[in-house]
Design a protein around this motif. Structure first.
Motif, PDB file in Angstrom:
ATOM      1  N   TYR A   1       0.837  -1.204   0.000  1.00  0.00           N
ATOM      2  CA  TYR A   1       0.000   0.000   0.000  1.00  0.00           C
ATOM      3  C   TYR A   1       0.870   1.251   0.000  1.00  0.00           C
ATOM      4  O   TYR A   1       0.372   2.362  -0.111  1.00  0.00           O
ATOM      5  N   PHE A   2       2.178   1.053   0.138  1.00  0.00           N
ATOM      6  CA  PHE A   2       3.122   2.177   0.112  1.00  0.00           C
ATOM      7  C   PHE A   2       3.696   2.416  -1.287  1.00  0.00           C
ATOM      8  O   PHE A   2       4.608   3.235  -1.433  1.00  0.00           O
ATOM      9  N   ALA A   3       3.221   1.685  -2.301  1.00  0.00           N
ATOM     10  CA  ALA A   3       3.872   1.750  -3.620  1.00  0.00           C
ATOM     11  C   ALA A   3       4.029   3.190  -4.123  1.00  0.00           C
ATOM     12  O   ALA A   3       5.108   3.595  -4.550  1.00  0.00           O
ATOM     13  N   LYS A   4       2.938   3.973  -4.040  1.00  0.00           N
ATOM     14  CA  LYS A   4       3.028   5.347  -4.556  1.00  0.00           C
ATOM     15  C   LYS A   4       3.999   6.188  -3.731  1.00  0.00           C
ATOM     16  O   LYS A   4       4.792   6.947  -4.281  1.00  0.00           O
ATOM     17  N   ASN A   5       3.919   6.044  -2.413  1.00  0.00           N
ATOM     18  CA  ASN A   5       4.825   6.820  -1.539  1.00  0.00           C
ATOM     19  C   ASN A   5       6.281   6.493  -1.869  1.00  0.00           C
ATOM     20  O   ASN A   5       7.131   7.368  -1.898  1.00  0.00           O
ATOM     21  N   TYR A   6       6.543   5.196  -2.082  1.00  0.00           N
ATOM     22  CA  TYR A   6       7.918   4.792  -2.396  1.00  0.00           C
ATOM     23  C   TYR A   6       8.352   5.368  -3.741  1.00  0.00           C
ATOM     24  O   TYR A   6       9.453   5.916  -3.868  1.00  0.00           O
ATOM     25  N   ALA A   7       7.446   5.270  -4.733  1.00  0.00           N
ATOM     26  CA  ALA A   7       7.789   5.755  -6.078  1.00  0.00           C
ATOM     27  C   ALA A   7       8.087   7.252  -6.057  1.00  0.00           C
ATOM     28  O   ALA A   7       8.983   7.727  -6.758  1.00  0.00           O
TER      29      ALA A   7
END
Ligand code: PBG
Length: 325
Positions: A314-320
């Motif tokens: 669920y952190f994919a966007k934050n990581y990107a």
């Protein structure tokens, strides 16, 4: 002091640390979950998953487009189904033009470059809230397989690239592979939830989709968290039944399992950094007890270091957005 070997020399500067770093995580290895619901212009924040939302199809497409711009190209879809449409046999799950199948079609039409991974399990559609068919309080294995087969076929027909059986019934990978092949879908892959543990860390996800079991728990099909050997058995079965990916779920409390599957099986290993793992970091950072970004990066890189090739998070966007690689 006469110290010949000083490991600290390799940590001297940022550029040296970058040069010697063993583990890297790129956006191409991330999968972004999309929670969908009926309606238009609906965006509902999940209370136990701050900053994560459930979308109506129109806004889900927008969220997906945002991900593509950030370099995330792989998506896993989960539906929230209204209680009145649920029944014992999860029959909505394979009904033509249901919310989920329409979503797959419209993603494929608008963004053919996006990979769509599905969820094959009865729970969002089941009036019992279980992943399998329930009779007299028992979750029946062999009676569940034909239902999963119909669901899988409908998802393949809608255009899904990869199917994700998350139900933990015995024999389901082979059953689904057979249904797909008999119907000409030899190119549709299977990402099996191979070592899926009966975990308290799924709580926020069940809040998000209203999919918690109405009675009992999932311990007769999901694995016991005290066991590791069983993961090898599950992986051997799924591998031999034709799985293209093996998944471990949850991730952070199961790094040993990720490592053992990585060492023993020559196909990609996926880790599911689940809702409760997201919620813990979010909650602690909201209280000012943890640095959210640092805790996220450390968790994701640890999952990678343990041996995951791919991470659902669920952190994919934050990581990107950090643009680290
Ligand atoms: C159900 C399913 C679950 C999750 C993914 N698929 C929950 C469960 O087994 O009860 C959990 C994902 C998460 O917690 O992020 N088939």
């Amino acid at each position: 002091m006469n110290i010949v070997r000083r490991p600290r020399r390799n940590r001297n500067t940022n550029s040296i640390r970058e040069m010697v770093a063993e583990t890297h995580l790129s956006c191409s290895q991330l999968i972004h979950p999309l929670f969908i619901q009926e309606g238009t212009k609906v965006k509902t924040e999940i209370s136990s998953m701050p900053d994560f939302f459930r979308f109506s199809p129109d806004l889900a497409l927008k969220d997906l487009e945002e991900c593509l711009k950030l370099g995330i190209q792989n998506f896993i879809l989960f539906p929230q189904i209204e209680e009145k449409f649920k029944d014992k046999k999860a029959s909505l799950s394979y009904k033509k033009n249901n919310l989920y199948l329409k979503m797959i079609q419209s993603i494929k039409k608008n963004f053919p470059e996006a990979t769509i991974i599905t969820d094959v399990a009865m729970d969002p559609y089941s009036s019992d809230g279980h992943d399998g068919y329930v009779e007299n309080g028992k979750i029946l294995n062999d009676e569940t397989l034909p239902i999963l087969g119909k669901m899988a076929l409908a998802q393949a027909e809608a255009g899904a690239d990869i199917l994700g059986p998350s139900d933990m019934m015995d024999g389901r990978v082979g059953y689904i592979r057979d249904v797909l092949d008999k119907n000409g879908f030899t190119d549709v892959a299977i990402m099996s939830y191979t070592a899926k543990y009966a975990s308290s860390f799924y709580g926020p996800f069940r809040d998000a989709l209203g999919s918690a079991p109405k009675a009992g728990d999932k311990k007769t099909y999901q694995m016991d968290f005290r066991n590791a050997k069983e993961a090898i058995l599950e992986a051997e079965l799924d591998f031999n039944e034709g799985a293209d990916y093996l998944m471990v779920k949850p991730a952070l409390t199961y790094l040993d399992i990720i490592q053992s599957l990585k060492q023993n099986f020559p196909i990609p290993i996926v880790a599911y950094n689940v809702s409760g793992e997201y919620a813990m970091i979010k909650a602690a950072s909201k209280l000012g007890w943890l640095d959210e970004t640092k805790a996220m990066v450390e968790s994701l890189l640890s999952i990678k270091r343990a041996g995951a090739d791919i991470i659902i998070t669920y952190f994919a966007k934050n990581y990107a957005k950090l643009k680290l690689v």
